[in-house]
Scaffold this motif. Sequence first.
Motif, PDB file in Angstrom:
ATOM      1  N   GLN A  18      37.593  31.336  65.568  1.00 34.31           N
ATOM      2  CA  GLN A  18      37.483  30.113  66.351  1.00 34.31           C
ATOM      3  C   GLN A  18      38.529  30.040  67.461  1.00 34.31           C
ATOM      4  OE1 GLN A  18      37.133  27.638  62.519  1.00 34.31           O
ATOM      5  NE2 GLN A  18      35.943  26.407  63.948  1.00 34.31           N
ATOM      6  N   GLY A  21      33.738  26.028  68.024  1.00 31.79           N
ATOM      7  CA  GLY A  21      33.681  25.697  66.609  1.00 31.79           C
ATOM      8  C   GLY A  21      32.250  25.527  66.127  1.00 31.79           C
ATOM      9  N   GLY A  37      40.913  30.364  60.714  1.00 31.19           N
ATOM     10  CA  GLY A  37      40.051  30.231  61.887  1.00 31.19           C
ATOM     11  C   GLY A  37      40.613  30.890  63.130  1.00 31.19           C
TER      12      GLY A  37
END
Length: 477
Positions: A317, A160, A313
Amino acid sequence: MSVTSSDSASHSGALEGSSAALEGSNAKRGLWSSRLAFILAATGSAVGLGNIWKFPYVTGENGGGAFVLVYLLCIAIVGIPIMMAEVMIGRRGGYSPVKSLSQIAERDRLKPAWKLVGAVGILAGFLILSFYSVIGGWAISYVGTTASGQLSGQSADAVGAIFSGLLSDPTTLLAWHTLFMALVMVVVVRGVRSGLERAVSILMPALFVLLLIVVGYAMTTGHFGQAAAFLFQPDFSKLTTSGILVALGHAFFTLSLGMAVMMAYGSYLPKNISIAKTSITVSVIDTGVALLAGLAIFPIVFANGLEPGAGPGLIFQTLPLAFGQMPMGSFFGTLFFVLLVFAAWTSGISLLEPIVEWLEERKGMNRTVSTLGAGIVCWALGIASILSLNLWADFAPLGFVPMLEGKTIFDLLDFFTANIMLPLGGLLVALFAGWVMSRQAMEKELALSPGMFNLWLITVRFVTPVAVAVVFIYNLM
């Protein structure tokens, strides 16, 4: 109302004369060399971040199989009819979206204001490209990040932090944004056959091969069956009204509709190629890519105990975290992000083409000048999106409007194009084709059997406008 075959003989004569002029209008322009070339180009436009980035996470957020089933139905009743209408308008006019609509309106004695439908689409595509290029830059950045092994063995917080670090660095973002726009401009400046057609003839097969390799790798994770069940076994208890509307909206946007792309590409389509067959083929391939992307991503997600509904994300991520923990993760992660770059690149090309085509006609610019002019302005607008991710992160230009409170420039561009301009453009295309354009002209362009033509006309007149209007109103609410 539309001009039909039952109109006066004198009007029909005028129609035939001006129709002949229109049919020759694109004879002097570049044309796709074959049906396959158009299919590759249109599929390249449709297959983009929406398929590989957005489709998996919205499917994950909305329960899987039931959402996919509704999405497929929406492709059939909304996506294909509007795509056929846009390609038909483009080929009928034979010019840029604005001039094509203007020519058709003049010939059929319609109000010239209909050309604004093309203008709305061109503007929407131009605005989308300005921030789409920024996201394309993220994908290019992650090719290097993954290939260098920076993600190997990293924790969720560390992965992240890598993404957050990228977004917080305007200089780095500007460099990747500039590279992406340069890649798009290099292709568009070369024209239809030497640029667009040659690029997609290389990029699209490469994209399919890369996607199949990643799917093949996903099959080795031991969770491919779980992913297939998640995608293809409907559980309607997980489907909400909101999910249905998301499926409808995504089916519309994933095919590059409402942004004048298919009109621009249709203007290069030879008269002997079936609009219906090519539109259906493009829609089927686009949908197939989205489903393959799901089969590539969800086994990796499940194998690593991650959440399929991780939201936007998921790609930048969640998946990097998974790639960092897997054997040969750097290699396959790099392949995945190269795939993402190719998908974004082909879509970026299609977003720039309509405005370049319009500048060539309207301003009399040559291809090089129009591409450089449009590309540089779009690049400059993208800088505002970059700054809104870091230095201007607290700047909400329209924050005084309750529904826009807290939205940055990046957020506003995304909101207005996706929720207002594209649905509005699609709705106007459906109304123009269904209620205004000459039936005689449409029958000639589409060359369908009477039964199939009537089915398409009923769909584009009644079903599609209602569906798009519902999405439009829901998004605003």
